[in-house]
Design an enzyme around this catalytic site. Structure first.
Site, mmCIF file in Angstrom:
data_model
loop_
_atom_site.group_PDB
_atom_site.id
_atom_site.type_symbol
_atom_site.label_atom_id
_atom_site.label_comp_id
_atom_site.label_asym_id
_atom_site.label_seq_id
_atom_site.Cartn_x
_atom_site.Cartn_y
_atom_site.Cartn_z
ATOM 1 C CG HIS A 162 9.169 -2.479 -6.076
ATOM 2 N ND1 HIS A 162 9.830 -1.489 -5.381
ATOM 3 C CD2 HIS A 162 8.037 -2.725 -5.369
ATOM 4 C CE1 HIS A 162 9.143 -1.175 -4.299
ATOM 5 N NE2 HIS A 162 8.052 -1.912 -4.263
ATOM 6 C CG MET B 141 -2.132 -0.991 0.930
ATOM 7 S SD MET B 141 -2.948 -1.553 2.449
ATOM 8 C CE MET B 141 -2.019 -3.030 2.808
HETATM 9 C C1 LIG Z 1 3.694 -8.417 -1.777
HETATM 10 C C2 LIG Z 1 3.814 -7.170 -2.617
HETATM 11 C C3 LIG Z 1 4.025 -5.938 -2.012
HETATM 12 C C4 LIG Z 1 4.143 -4.780 -2.786
HETATM 13 N N1 LIG Z 1 4.175 -3.571 -2.160
HETATM 14 C C5 LIG Z 1 4.062 -2.441 -2.889
HETATM 15 C C6 LIG Z 1 3.863 -1.194 -2.261
HETATM 16 O O1 LIG Z 1 3.745 -1.099 -1.042
HETATM 17 N N2 LIG Z 1 3.793 -0.077 -3.049
HETATM 18 C C7 LIG Z 1 3.904 -0.147 -4.409
HETATM 19 O O2 LIG Z 1 3.869 0.903 -5.064
HETATM 20 N N3 LIG Z 1 4.066 -1.332 -5.045
HETATM 21 C C8 LIG Z 1 4.107 -2.477 -4.315
HETATM 22 N N4 LIG Z 1 4.197 -3.684 -4.939
HETATM 23 C C9 LIG Z 1 4.339 -3.702 -6.413
HETATM 24 C C10 LIG Z 1 3.011 -3.399 -7.126
HETATM 25 O O3 LIG Z 1 1.963 -4.041 -6.465
HETATM 26 C C11 LIG Z 1 3.079 -3.872 -8.578
HETATM 27 O O4 LIG Z 1 4.178 -3.260 -9.230
HETATM 28 C C12 LIG Z 1 1.828 -3.543 -9.369
HETATM 29 O O5 LIG Z 1 0.670 -3.847 -8.637
HETATM 30 C C13 LIG Z 1 1.828 -4.284 -10.688
HETATM 31 O O6 LIG Z 1 0.642 -3.993 -11.397
HETATM 32 P P1 LIG Z 1 0.356 -4.657 -12.813
HETATM 33 O O7 LIG Z 1 -0.889 -4.056 -13.324
HETATM 34 O O8 LIG Z 1 1.581 -4.566 -13.637
HETATM 35 O O9 LIG Z 1 0.159 -6.209 -12.516
HETATM 36 P P2 LIG Z 1 -0.826 -6.942 -11.523
HETATM 37 O O10 LIG Z 1 -1.485 -5.981 -10.611
HETATM 38 O O11 LIG Z 1 -0.060 -8.049 -10.900
HETATM 39 O O12 LIG Z 1 -1.971 -7.503 -12.454
HETATM 40 C C14 LIG Z 1 -1.856 -8.623 -13.324
HETATM 41 C C15 LIG Z 1 -3.203 -9.319 -13.348
HETATM 42 O O13 LIG Z 1 -3.263 -10.228 -14.437
HETATM 43 C C16 LIG Z 1 -3.854 -11.430 -13.992
HETATM 44 N N5 LIG Z 1 -3.396 -12.490 -14.903
HETATM 45 C C17 LIG Z 1 -2.123 -12.871 -15.120
HETATM 46 N N6 LIG Z 1 -2.081 -13.843 -16.057
HETATM 47 C C18 LIG Z 1 -3.353 -14.086 -16.430
HETATM 48 C C19 LIG Z 1 -3.947 -14.977 -17.363
HETATM 49 N N7 LIG Z 1 -3.220 -15.819 -18.129
HETATM 50 N N8 LIG Z 1 -5.307 -14.961 -17.501
HETATM 51 C C20 LIG Z 1 -6.052 -14.115 -16.749
HETATM 52 N N9 LIG Z 1 -5.539 -13.250 -15.843
HETATM 53 C C21 LIG Z 1 -4.200 -13.233 -15.704
HETATM 54 C C22 LIG Z 1 -3.388 -11.562 -12.567
HETATM 55 O O14 LIG Z 1 -4.162 -12.459 -11.813
HETATM 56 C C23 LIG Z 1 -3.486 -10.122 -12.084
HETATM 57 O O15 LIG Z 1 -4.765 -9.827 -11.606
HETATM 58 C C24 LIG Z 1 4.083 -4.862 -4.203
HETATM 59 C C25 LIG Z 1 3.859 -6.095 -4.825
HETATM 60 C C26 LIG Z 1 3.707 -7.243 -4.044
HETATM 61 C C27 LIG Z 1 3.418 -8.546 -4.747
#
Ligand SMILES: Cc1cc2nc3c(=O)[nH]c(=O)nc-3n(C[C@H](O)[C@H](O)[C@H](O)COP(=O)(O)OP(=O)(O)OC[C@H]3O[C@@H](n4cnc5c(N)ncnc54)[C@H](O)[C@@H]3O)c2cc1C
Length: 590
Positions: free
Chosen positions: A526, A115
Site C-alpha cells: 500500500h 481487488m
Molecule cells: C500484490 C498487490 C496487492 C494489492 N492489493 C490491494 C487491494 O486488494 N486493494 C487495494 O485497494 N489496493 C491493493 N494494492 C495497492 C494498489 O494496487 C495500489 O496502491 C495502486 O494500484 C497504485 O496505483 P498507481 O496508479 O499509484 O500505480 P500503478 O497502478 O502501479 O501504476 C504505475 C504504472 O506506471 C508504469 N510505469 C512505471 N514506470 C514506468 C516507466 N518508466 N515507463 C513507463 N511506464 C512506467 C507501471 O508499469 C504501471 O503500469 C495492492 C498492490 C499489490 C502490488
C-alpha cells in the site's frame, strides 16, 4: 483487446495534447477522462502490455491472483507482469530484503492487486485538506469523485453462501453516473471468514454497516473490484481503458519505457521514451502527467532533474528544480498473523489437492466457488480496545493520539491460507491434508516512514526502496498488541484442528511475539506519499492541490505518490478518486 486505431506508432516522434506517463491504476483513469473530450488528443506511455495476454488466467481469475508470486523472497517473481522490486535490508524486519510486488502491465497494480475496494474514513480524509489547504479534499467533496469512478452491483444471494450476508449502503454509490469500474461481491463467501466474523464479534468488533461511506470501525464482507458479469478482475484497463478505446482516439504506447521528462525553461514539453530499443520523443502540447506509481514517479522526477539536489548532482543529473520531498514521506502498511489448521476447507486445499483444484475450476466456469474470491472475504478495523491500550507506553499512546477518532489502528483479515514470511511460494502451503487459515493483523495507523531514491540516471535501473517497516517504536508496540488480538479471535471460534501452526504455542512473551513479527511480516503493497501534495510553504511538498509539480510548468503527478496521508485500509479507491478529481481540475482550467 486493442483497436488498431488506438495503437501509438512506436519509434516515431509525435505530439499529443496530454502525455500520460504510466498506464496504471490512476493513469488509465485520468487518460480515459481526458480522452473523453474529442477536441484533445491523449497518449499513454506504458512499459508493458496486456496482462490478459502476458499472464492469462493467473491475472484474470480472482482466486489465482493471491498465489501469483506475491511473496517476499527476491526469487518469488513474476517478470511477466511485475517490476520485481526488492527493498533494502529492513532493520525492522530482521534485516530481510523484501520483494515488493508492483504491476508492470496496462492497469498497473490494479492488474496485480487483490481487488479489495473500500474507502477510508471521514476523519482521515480531513487530514488531506488540512495538509494541502484546499477544502476540495474534505470527505463530502471527495465523495463525488469516489462515486463517479465506479458502478455497484448488489451481492448475488442466489450464488453466495448463506453464511456470507453482506451489509452495505447502496447510497454510497451512484450508478446513474455509470462509472466504469465494477464494484461487487464475489459469488462465494469463505467458510473461514464466516467463522472469523463470529470471532470478531466475540472480541468486541461488531459488524460495520458499510465500508464505503466514510466509516470503518467494525467487520465487513468487503466489496471488491470484480466484474459480476463473469467474476473476473476489473482493473483500470478492463474498465476505463476498454471504454475509452471503444469511444475515443486515445493512443497507447505499450512496451514503451519513459526515460526522462523533457524541459525547456522549466516547462515540461515531452517525454523521452524507448520502445524495443528505439529512442524517440512524445511531446505534449498541453501537459505531461506522471503516474508511474509510488516508486517510479519519484524516480522519473529525479532522473529528469526534480528532487533532492545532492542526489541528482551526485549522479550528474542537471538540476531543474530542487525539491527535497521527492522520494520522502513514504507511508505503508505491514501485515502478520496467527495461523491454524482448520476444519473448514480453505484455499490451501486447492493448492495441495488436485481434485479440489479441478472442482474449483469447474465451479469457476459457472461463475461460482472459491476462485471467484481473492483468497479472503471478511476484514475488520478497530482502534485497539482499552485492555490492549493499557499495555502501550505513554509515548505510543501520545503518538497514536495524532490520528483522528475514526482512524482505526489495526485491520484484521481472515485469510484463506497460510500467512507466514512467504519467503518462497512453497511457504504458503503444507501438504499434510489439512486446510489452513490465518487471522492477520495489519497496522493501518503506522508511524514508520520510508523513502525512495535512485542510484542511476537511467529508469531501467530499479529505484532504491526503503519502507523502514516497523522502525518506529510505537509501531512495534502496536504490532504486538494487534497480534494478540488476532490470537483472541482464534480463541473464540471452534474450528481449529490442531495447535497453532505459526508462530506456534511456544511464542508467548512480548519479545518473542515481536521477534516473530519482525521475521514474518509481509507488506500489504500500500505504499504512498513519496511525492506528497502540500502547500507552497511546505518544503517537503512536491505537488500543489491541483497536482502540479512545484517550480515547473505543464507537469502534474496524479498517482498514489501524491497522497499526503495513507488513509486506513486499502488504497485503490483513492487512486481512482484522485484521477477523477484532477481530471476535473484540468477540464475546468485549474
Ligand atoms: C500484490 C498487490 C496487492 C494489492 N492489493 C490491494 C487491494 O486488494 N486493494 C487495494 O485497494 N489496493 C491493493 N494494492 C495497492 C494498489 O494496487 C495500489 O496502491 C495502486 O494500484 C497504485 O496505483 P498507481 O496508479 O499509484 O500505480 P500503478 O497502478 O502501479 O501504476 C504505475 C504504472 O506506471 C508504469 N510505469 C512505471 N514506470 C514506468 C516507466 N518508466 N515507463 C513507463 N511506464 C512506467 C507501471 O508499469 C504501471 O503500469 C495492492 C498492490 C499489490 C502490488
Amino acid at each position: 483487446l486493442l483497436g488498431v486505431t488506438n495503437l501509438g506508432a512506436p519509434g516515431i516522434s509525435c505530439t499529443h495534447d496530454y502525455v500520460i506517463v504510466g498506464g496504471g491504476t490512476s493513469g488509465l483513469a485520468i487518460a480515459a477522462r481526458l480522452a473523453g473530450n474529442p477536441l484533445v488528443t491523449v497518449a499513454v506511455i506504458e512499459a508493458a502490455g496486456f496482462y490478459e495476454i502476458e499472464n492469462g488466467a493467473g491475472s484474470i481469475i480472482p482466486g489465482l491472483a493471491a498465489a501469483q508470486n506475491t511473496g517476499t523472497s527476491p526469487n518469488d517473481t513474476n517478470a511477466l507482469i511485475d517490476w520485481n522490486f526488492v527493498t533494502t535490508p529492513q532493520t525492522g524486519a530482521a534485516n530481510r530484503k523484501i520483494r515488493y510486488a508492483r504491476g508492470k502491465t496496462l492497469g498497473g497494480s490494479s492488474g496485480r492487486h487483490l481487488m479489495v475496494y473500500h474507502r477510508g474514513t471521514k476523519g482521515s480524509y480531513q487530514k488531506w485538506p488540512d495538509a494541502v489547504g484546499d477544502s476540495g479534499y474534505t470527505w463530502d467533496n471527495l465523495l463525488t469523485y469516489f462515486k463517479r469512478s465506479c458502478f455497484l452491483t448488489a451481492p448475488d444471494t442466489s450464488k453466495r453462501n448463506a453464511n456470507g450476508t453482506v451489509s452495505y449502503d447502496p447510497s454510497s454509490f451512484d450508478n446513474s453516473l455509470a462509472g466504469p469500474l465494477q464494484v461487487s461481491w464475489p459469488n462465494w463467501a469463505s467458510p473461514l471468514s464466516s467463522w472469523v466474523v463470529k470471532g470478531f464479534t466475540a472480541i468486541g468488533i461488531n459488524a460495520a454497516s458499510d465500508v464505503n461511506s466514510g466509516s470503518l470501525n467494525g467487520s465487513s464482507w468487503v466489496s471488491t473490484t470484480i466484474n459480476p458479469s463473469d467474476e473476473t478482475r476489473d482493473s483500470s484497463q478492463t474498465s476505463f481503458l476498454d471504454a475509452a478505446m471503444a469511444t475515443t482516439s486515445i493512443k497507447i504506447y505499450q512496451q514503451t519505457m519513459a526515460k526522462k521528462i523533457l524541459f525547456k525553461n522549466r516547462v515540461a514539453y515531452g517525454v523521452l521514451v524507448t520502445t524495443f530499443g528505439i529512442t524517440y520523443t512524445i511531446s505534449a502540447r498541453k501537459e505531461v502527467i506522471l503516474l508511474a506509481g509510488v516508486f517510479q514517479s519519484p524516480q522519473l522526477l529525479m532522473v529528469s532533474g526534480i528532487g533532492p539536489q545532492a542526489t541528482m548532482k551526485s549522479l550528474g543529473i542537471t538540476v531543474i528544480k530542487g525539491l527535497p520531498g521527492v522520494g520522502q514521506n513514504m507511508w505503508d502498511h505491514v501485515m502478520f498473523g496467527s495461523v491454524y489448521p482448520v476444519g473448514v476447507v480453505t484455499a490451501t486445499r486447492l493448492v495441495t489437492d488436485t481434485s479440489a483444484a479441478l472442482e474449483a475450476l469447474a465451479e469457476f466456469a459457472l461463475q461460482e466457488g472459491p476462485l471467484t474470491a481473492p483468497g479472503f472475504g471478511a476484514l475488520a478495523w478497530e482502534k485497539l480496545p482499552a485492555d490492549s491500550r493499557s499495555t502501550l507506553s505513554s509515548q505510543t499512546l501520545t503518538a497514536l493520539s495524532t490520528f483522528p477518532a475514526d482512524w482505526p489502528e489495526v485491520e484484521c483479515l481472515a485469510l484463506d491460507g497460510i500467512l507466514g514470511p512467504w519467503g518462497s511460494a512453497s511457504d504458503k502451503n503444507v501438504s499434510d491434508g489439512n486446510s489452513y487459515g490465518s487471522v492477520a493483523a495489519a497496522l493501518v495507523a503506522p508511524l514508520s516512514q520510508g523513502n525512495v531514491t535512485i542510484t542511476s540516471a537511467d529508469t531501467s535501473v530499479a529505484p532504491v526502496i526503503n519502507p523502514n517497516f516497523l522502525t518506529h517504536p510505537a509501531d512495534a508496540e502496536v504490532a504486538v498488541a494487534a497480534f494478540k488480538r488476532a490470537r483472541q479471535v482464534w480463541q473464540n471460534i471452534n474450528i481449529t484442528v490442531g495447535p497453532e501452526y505459526l508462530p506456534g504455542p511456544s511464542v508467548q512473551t512480548d519479545a518473542e511475539i515481536l521477534q516473530f513479527i519482525r521475521t514474518s511480516l509481509v507488506q500489504v503493497w500500500h505504499a504512498s506519499s513519496t511525492c506528497a501534495m502540500g502547500q507552497a510553504n511546505d518544503t517537503m511538498a512536491v505537488v500543489d492541490s491541483t497536482a502540479k509539480v512545484f517550480g515547473v510548468s505543464n507537469l502534474r503527478v496524479v498517482d498514489a505518490s501524491i497522497f499526503p496521508i495513507l488513509s486506513p485500509g486499502h488504497p485503490q479507491s483513492n487512486c481512482y478518486m484522485i484521477a477523477e478529481k484532477i481530471a476535473d481540475d484540468i477540464k475546468s482550467g485549474r
